[in-house]
Design a protein around this motif. Structure first.
Motif, mmCIF file in Angstrom:
data_model
loop_
_atom_site.group_PDB
_atom_site.id
_atom_site.type_symbol
_atom_site.label_atom_id
_atom_site.label_comp_id
_atom_site.label_asym_id
_atom_site.label_seq_id
_atom_site.Cartn_x
_atom_site.Cartn_y
_atom_site.Cartn_z
ATOM 1 N N PRO A 1 -18.009 7.735 -1.589
ATOM 2 C CA PRO A 1 -18.462 6.388 -1.212
ATOM 3 C C PRO A 1 -19.350 5.737 -2.262
ATOM 4 C CG PRO A 1 -18.723 7.903 0.626
ATOM 5 C CD PRO A 1 -18.314 8.724 -0.565
ATOM 6 N N ARG A 2 -20.065 6.532 -3.051
ATOM 7 C CA ARG A 2 -20.927 5.965 -4.090
ATOM 8 C C ARG A 2 -20.119 5.378 -5.244
ATOM 9 N NH1 ARG A 2 -24.216 11.372 -4.728
ATOM 10 N NH2 ARG A 2 -22.031 11.961 -4.675
ATOM 11 N N ALA A 3 -18.806 5.716 -5.319
ATOM 12 C CA ALA A 3 -17.950 5.221 -6.399
ATOM 13 C C ALA A 3 -17.313 3.878 -6.072
ATOM 14 C CB ALA A 3 -16.857 6.243 -6.712
ATOM 15 N N VAL A 4 -17.510 3.397 -4.862
ATOM 16 C CA VAL A 4 -16.953 2.106 -4.472
ATOM 17 C C VAL A 4 -17.723 1.008 -5.197
ATOM 18 C CG1 VAL A 4 -16.657 0.493 -2.562
ATOM 19 C CG2 VAL A 4 -16.117 2.919 -2.247
ATOM 20 N N ARG A 5 -16.967 0.169 -5.897
ATOM 21 C CA ARG A 5 -17.581 -0.884 -6.702
ATOM 22 C C ARG A 5 -17.926 -2.111 -5.868
ATOM 23 N NH1 ARG A 5 -15.524 -5.033 -9.809
ATOM 24 N NH2 ARG A 5 -13.398 -4.321 -9.632
ATOM 25 N N ARG A 6 -17.010 -2.514 -4.996
ATOM 26 C CA ARG A 6 -17.287 -3.675 -4.142
ATOM 27 C C ARG A 6 -16.283 -3.721 -3.001
ATOM 28 N NH1 ARG A 6 -13.628 -7.933 -4.987
ATOM 29 N NH2 ARG A 6 -12.479 -7.764 -6.927
ATOM 30 N N GLU A 7 -16.674 -4.405 -1.931
ATOM 31 C CA GLU A 7 -15.761 -4.627 -0.817
ATOM 32 C C GLU A 7 -14.889 -5.828 -1.127
ATOM 33 O OE1 GLU A 7 -17.062 -4.285 3.313
ATOM 34 O OE2 GLU A 7 -19.011 -3.700 2.526
ATOM 35 N N GLY A 8 -13.602 -5.732 -0.778
ATOM 36 C CA GLY A 8 -12.687 -6.819 -1.049
ATOM 37 C C GLY A 8 -12.320 -7.616 0.174
ATOM 38 N N ALA A 9 -12.215 -6.933 1.323
ATOM 39 C CA ALA A 9 -11.790 -7.636 2.528
ATOM 40 C C ALA A 9 -11.713 -6.674 3.694
ATOM 41 C CB ALA A 9 -10.414 -8.260 2.323
ATOM 42 N N VAL A 10 -11.643 -7.234 4.879
ATOM 43 C CA VAL A 10 -11.357 -6.465 6.078
ATOM 44 C C VAL A 10 -9.907 -6.765 6.444
ATOM 45 C CG1 VAL A 10 -11.916 -6.125 8.511
ATOM 46 C CG2 VAL A 10 -13.746 -6.563 6.856
ATOM 47 N N LEU A 11 -9.093 -5.717 6.537
ATOM 48 C CA LEU A 11 -7.684 -5.873 6.897
ATOM 49 C C LEU A 11 -7.583 -6.145 8.401
ATOM 50 C CD1 LEU A 11 -5.145 -5.490 5.079
ATOM 51 C CD2 LEU A 11 -4.906 -3.243 6.116
ATOM 52 N N PRO A 12 -6.699 -7.033 8.824
ATOM 53 C CA PRO A 12 -6.530 -7.242 10.268
ATOM 54 C C PRO A 12 -6.128 -5.927 10.953
ATOM 55 C CG PRO A 12 -5.409 -8.963 9.037
ATOM 56 C CD PRO A 12 -5.832 -7.919 8.043
ATOM 57 N N VAL B 1 0.859 -1.179 0.000
ATOM 58 C CA VAL B 1 0.000 0.000 0.000
ATOM 59 C C VAL B 1 0.900 1.236 0.000
ATOM 60 C CG1 VAL B 1 -0.259 -0.001 2.521
ATOM 61 C CG2 VAL B 1 -1.964 1.108 1.124
ATOM 62 N N ARG B 2 0.546 2.210 -0.829
ATOM 63 C CA ARG B 2 1.335 3.445 -0.897
ATOM 64 C C ARG B 2 0.855 4.387 0.200
ATOM 65 N NH1 ARG B 2 2.237 7.702 -5.759
ATOM 66 N NH2 ARG B 2 3.539 9.114 -4.537
ATOM 67 N N VAL B 3 1.767 4.733 1.117
ATOM 68 C CA VAL B 3 1.378 5.481 2.313
ATOM 69 C C VAL B 3 1.504 6.993 2.186
ATOM 70 C CG1 VAL B 3 1.807 3.545 3.876
ATOM 71 C CG2 VAL B 3 3.649 5.192 3.404
ATOM 72 N N ASN B 4 2.078 7.483 1.112
ATOM 73 C CA ASN B 4 2.237 8.932 1.012
ATOM 74 C C ASN B 4 1.398 9.564 -0.097
ATOM 75 O OD1 ASN B 4 3.974 7.810 -0.959
ATOM 76 N ND2 ASN B 4 5.173 9.684 -1.012
ATOM 77 N N ARG B 5 0.373 8.872 -0.548
ATOM 78 C CA ARG B 5 -0.584 9.459 -1.492
ATOM 79 C C ARG B 5 -1.996 9.161 -0.995
ATOM 80 N NH1 ARG B 5 -2.660 7.777 -7.426
ATOM 81 N NH2 ARG B 5 -3.812 9.699 -7.817
ATOM 82 N N LEU B 6 -2.630 10.181 -0.429
ATOM 83 C CA LEU B 6 -3.998 10.034 0.054
ATOM 84 C C LEU B 6 -4.959 10.280 -1.099
ATOM 85 C CD1 LEU B 6 -3.677 12.052 3.385
ATOM 86 C CD2 LEU B 6 -3.467 9.581 3.061
ATOM 87 N N ILE B 7 -5.972 9.436 -1.204
ATOM 88 C CA ILE B 7 -6.937 9.537 -2.292
ATOM 89 C C ILE B 7 -8.323 9.742 -1.693
ATOM 90 C CG2 ILE B 7 -7.934 8.343 -4.275
ATOM 91 C CD1 ILE B 7 -5.297 6.634 -4.240
ATOM 92 N N ARG B 8 -9.006 10.789 -2.140
ATOM 93 C CA ARG B 8 -10.389 11.030 -1.723
ATOM 94 C C ARG B 8 -11.320 10.271 -2.652
ATOM 95 N NH1 ARG B 8 -11.351 17.422 -0.786
ATOM 96 N NH2 ARG B 8 -10.702 17.456 1.383
ATOM 97 N N ILE B 9 -12.266 9.558 -2.048
ATOM 98 C CA ILE B 9 -13.190 8.739 -2.830
ATOM 99 C C ILE B 9 -14.621 9.032 -2.393
ATOM 100 C CG2 ILE B 9 -13.921 6.373 -3.320
ATOM 101 C CD1 ILE B 9 -10.999 5.558 -2.773
#
Length: 125
Positions: free
Chosen positions: A96-107, A86-94
């Protein structure tokens, strides 16, 4: 940035979801990819892009180019079971309606390690 990952159908910090992400060099172009949601800002989700490319091999080059990556392992967001970063120095605003699907819950411990790296990267400026 508070962990709230669970598989309840609502996108929360700590979850990997799929959405369209603009390219850094040209925001009019991009691609559908997994992202890790790390927080919210008003109506927006704040996320980090994932990749299955191994940047450990070219870490010095990536740092010189201003890209900082953290390994997060494997998960159901990658159908081929490849390790992700995961790239930690590029924050992306999204939106919520643009989310296509959930992939997983990270531990939670993995999420906390990522958030620590995000804070460190953004203190450096």
């Amino acid at each position: 940035m508070t962990y709230a990952g669970d598989d309840d159908g609502t996108v929360d910090p700590g979850e990997v979801v799929w959405t369209w992400v603009p390219y850094e060099e040209d925001h009019s172009q991009g691609k559908d990819r997994p992202v890790l949601v790390i927080g919210r800002e008003g109506p927006w989700l704040i996320a980090l892009q994932l990749t299955s490319q191994d940047h450990d091999r070219d870490a010095a080059q990536e740092r010189r180019a201003g890209r900082l990556w953290v390994d997060i392992g494997t998960g159901p967001w990658d159908g081929r079971g490849r390790p992700s970063e995961v790239r930690v120095n590029r924050l992306i605003r999204i939106d919520p309606r643009a989310v296509r699907r959930e992939g997983a819950v990270l531990p939670r411990p993995t999420y906390e390690a990522v958030v620590t790296a995000v804070r460190a990267a953004h203190r450096r400026g």
